[in-house]
Design an enzyme around this catalytic site. Structure first.
Site, PDB file in Angstrom:
ATOM      1  N   PHE A 147       0.844  -1.155  -0.082  1.00 44.06           N
ATOM      2  CA  PHE A 147      -0.076  -0.051   0.043  1.00 44.06           C
ATOM      3  C   PHE A 147       1.011   1.221   0.036  1.00 44.06           C
ATOM      4  O   PHE A 147       1.731   1.622   0.920  1.00 44.06           O
ATOM      5  CB  PHE A 147      -0.794   0.107   1.028  1.00 44.06           C
ATOM      6  CG  PHE A 147      -1.961   1.218   0.918  1.00 44.06           C
ATOM      7  CD1 PHE A 147      -3.099   1.281   0.224  1.00 44.06           C
ATOM      8  CD2 PHE A 147      -1.484   2.493   1.691  1.00 44.06           C
ATOM      9  CE1 PHE A 147      -3.875   2.385   0.071  1.00 44.06           C
ATOM     10  CE2 PHE A 147      -2.290   3.795   1.537  1.00 44.06           C
ATOM     11  CZ  PHE A 147      -3.563   3.518   0.655  1.00 44.06           C
ATOM     12  N   ASP A 232       9.110   3.085   2.097  1.00 46.06           N
ATOM     13  CA  ASP A 232       7.965   3.828   2.460  1.00 46.06           C
ATOM     14  C   ASP A 232       7.813   3.521   3.927  1.00 46.06           C
ATOM     15  O   ASP A 232       7.174   2.435   4.488  1.00 46.06           O
ATOM     16  CB  ASP A 232       6.942   3.358   1.555  1.00 46.06           C
ATOM     17  CG  ASP A 232       5.745   3.977   1.836  1.00 46.06           C
ATOM     18  OD1 ASP A 232       5.494   4.766   3.074  1.00 46.06           O
ATOM     19  OD2 ASP A 232       4.511   3.984   1.260  1.00 46.06           O
ATOM     20  N   LYS A 261       2.171  11.154   7.243  1.00 43.59           N
ATOM     21  CA  LYS A 261       1.271  10.933   8.360  1.00 43.59           C
ATOM     22  C   LYS A 261       1.757  11.455   9.580  1.00 43.59           C
ATOM     23  O   LYS A 261       1.306  12.541   9.865  1.00 43.59           O
ATOM     24  CB  LYS A 261       1.114   9.062   8.520  1.00 43.59           C
ATOM     25  CG  LYS A 261       0.376   8.711   7.547  1.00 43.59           C
ATOM     26  CD  LYS A 261      -0.399   7.255   7.702  1.00 43.59           C
ATOM     27  CE  LYS A 261      -1.616   6.741   6.778  1.00 43.59           C
ATOM     28  NZ  LYS A 261      -1.045   5.848   5.491  1.00 43.59           N
TER      29      LYS A 261
HETATM   30  C1  LIG Z   1      -1.091   5.993   4.297  1.00 44.70           C
HETATM   31  C2  LIG Z   1      -0.100   5.583   3.429  1.00 44.70           C
HETATM   32  C3  LIG Z   1       0.283   6.210   2.207  1.00 44.70           C
HETATM   33  C4  LIG Z   1      -0.340   7.195   1.674  1.00 44.70           C
HETATM   34  O1  LIG Z   1      -0.356   8.356   2.368  1.00 44.70           O
HETATM   35  P1  LIG Z   1      -1.750   9.537   1.779  1.00 44.70           P
HETATM   36  O2  LIG Z   1      -1.349  10.419   3.150  1.00 44.70           O
HETATM   37  O3  LIG Z   1      -3.126   8.897   2.457  1.00 44.70           O
HETATM   38  O4  LIG Z   1      -1.584   9.893   0.678  1.00 44.70           O
HETATM   39  C5  LIG Z   1       1.385   5.749   1.544  1.00 44.70           C
HETATM   40  N1  LIG Z   1       2.281   4.693   1.888  1.00 44.70           N
HETATM   41  C6  LIG Z   1       1.874   4.178   3.229  1.00 44.70           C
HETATM   42  C7  LIG Z   1       2.722   3.046   3.731  1.00 44.70           C
HETATM   43  C8  LIG Z   1       0.639   4.365   3.869  1.00 44.70           C
HETATM   44  O5  LIG Z   1       0.479   3.720   5.292  1.00 44.70           O
END
Ligand SMILES: *Cc1c(COP(=O)(O)O)cnc(C)c1O
Length: 403
Positions: A147, A232, A261
């Site tokens: 994700f 990520d 986040k």
């Molecule tokens: C939440 C998330 C994203 C995307 O972040 P948004 O602020 O919702 O665009 C990307 N990578 C990971 C691992 C995430 O948990």
């Protein structure tokens, strides 16, 4: 005339959303009106323990006093300049964020998906200008069940059909390999590979933790094969796992780190690409940008977030309380819980499907005064604010016994 929102009940407000709000979410039936620390309160004044923490955007709890203070002070002084001009908050934010992560340079953006998109662009440009990949041939290797966000390019390499269906045509240039499989990664990397992009722990997939040695293996492989390692850490980073970054559990420093986040302290969207100088150096004026990226309010809140993490207090809490969480969950295995995976204050809990779907479990815990979110199937994710007390964590674990 419609009544002011504050006089409406939860049911009224949920009904009012239906005709005017896109149906891309299916929230639990609770309407939150205020929050502090680990607790949220709905419009009827019922209180709930927040065991989701905005998918880790609220690592420091709701309205942490130091973060609210930083935001208030900045709101009274300067909020936006655009990057057409310098402002007096950005240098410190970038300097301290780079120092915190052990990398050199920062590209400030807003949302997580924007950080991922920006990382992909930087990796491709690096592949053409530094590695010498022929034009438009660069590939990026990613993991199945990933994700990374919701943009067209990002869903192009998702393996979740619900996230992809109806959104093609997709962006080419991605190769998908099984997660936690170094041999598959080795086979997928070739002379066109710009980068390997993975989550050090796959959050949405159900808090899937790779085997010991996987992240170190990705680091070794990418270095040996001459491509970038992009981690990520938008959900796994900034204290959640008991370290500042999840990659630290294996002593690994990636070439590029994606943060988001919690970087915005639950107040404003703040994300960043943090990378080695020779990697981010491929961006020149005009090649990339964002109107709001690195704005003064974001930089002030982001700097306050970095200050909290510099103390090490939240990482230590996550590590210590993570032990309590693990012990509590171990005691539930065979009693409604089939299995779980946990690191720090982060757990994916596979509930016995006989107990209910993830949604039903969420509704049952809501009735118990605990907010959680299912990931898929009967798996729920626990990710409380790192400010949670041991007693509160005990309350949350107790609520799982009703399942
Ligand atoms: C939440 C998330 C994203 C995307 O972040 P948004 O602020 O919702 O665009 C990307 N990578 C990971 C691992 C995430 O948990």
């Amino acid at each position: 005339m419609t009544a002011p929102a504050r006089t409406r009940t939860s049911a009224d407000l949920i009904r009012a959303e239906e005709p005017v709000l896109a149906h891309n979410y299916h929230p639990l039936p609770v309407v939150v009106a205020r929050a502090e620390g680990t607790w949220v309160e709905d419009v009827e004044g019922r209180r709930y323990l927040d065991m989701l923490a905005g998918y880790s955007a609220l690592n420091f709890g709701h309205r942490h006093p130091a973060l609210i203070e930083a935001a208030h002070q900045q709101l009274d002084r300067l909020t936006l300049t655009s990057r057409a001009f310098h402002h007096d908050r950005l240098a410190e934010f970038a300097q301290r964020l780079a120092a915190l992560t052990g990398l050199d340079m920062v590209l400030p953006m807003n949302t997580g998906a924007e950080a991922v998109e920006s990382g992909i662009k930087v990796a491709r440009k690096w592949a053409y200008e530094v590695k010498g990949v022929p034009a438009d041939r660069a590939t990026i290797v990613v993991a199945a069940e990933n994700f990374h966000g919701r943009t067209t390019t990002i869903v192009s390499f998702s393996t979740d059909e619900t996230a992809r269906a109806g959104f093609g045509p997709f962006t080419p240039g991605f190769r998908i390999v099984p997660y936690n499989d170094l041999a598959a990664l080795e086979a997928a990397v070739d002379e066109t590979t710009a980068a390997v992009l993975i989550e050090p722990i796959q959050g949405e997939a159900g808090v899937v933790i790779p085997d010991d040695g996987y992240l170190a293996g990705v680091r070794e492989l990418t270095r040996r094969r001459g491509c970038l390692f992009i981690a990520d850490e938008i959900q796994s980073g900034l204290g959640r796992t008991g370290r500042t970054l999840a990659v630290e559990h294996e002593g690994v420093v990636p070439d590029m780190l994606l943060l988001g986040k919690a970087l915005g302290g639950g107040i404003v969207p703040v994300s960043a690409v943090v990378a080695r100088r020779d990697v981010l150096a491929v961006l020149g004026p005009g090649s990339h940008g964002s109107t709001f990226g690195g704005n003064p309010l974001a930089a002030a809140v982001g700097t306050a977030v970095v200050s909290l993490l510099e103390t090490g207090e939240f990482q230590a809490r996550a590590a210590t309380l993570g032990g309590v969480l693990r012990d509590g969950l171990t005691g539930l295995v065979g009693r409604g819980v089939v299995a779980f995976r946990a690191r720090g204050l982060w757990a994916g809990v596979d509930v016995d499907p006989a107990v209910g779907t993830g949604r039903e479990i969420g509704e049952r815990l809501l009735a118990e005064g605990v907010l959680v979110k299912d990931t898929h199937g009967s798996t729920i994710r626990l990710a409380p604010p790192l400010t949670i007390t041991e007693d509160e964590l005990g309350t949350a674990l107790e609520s799982l016994r009703v399942l």
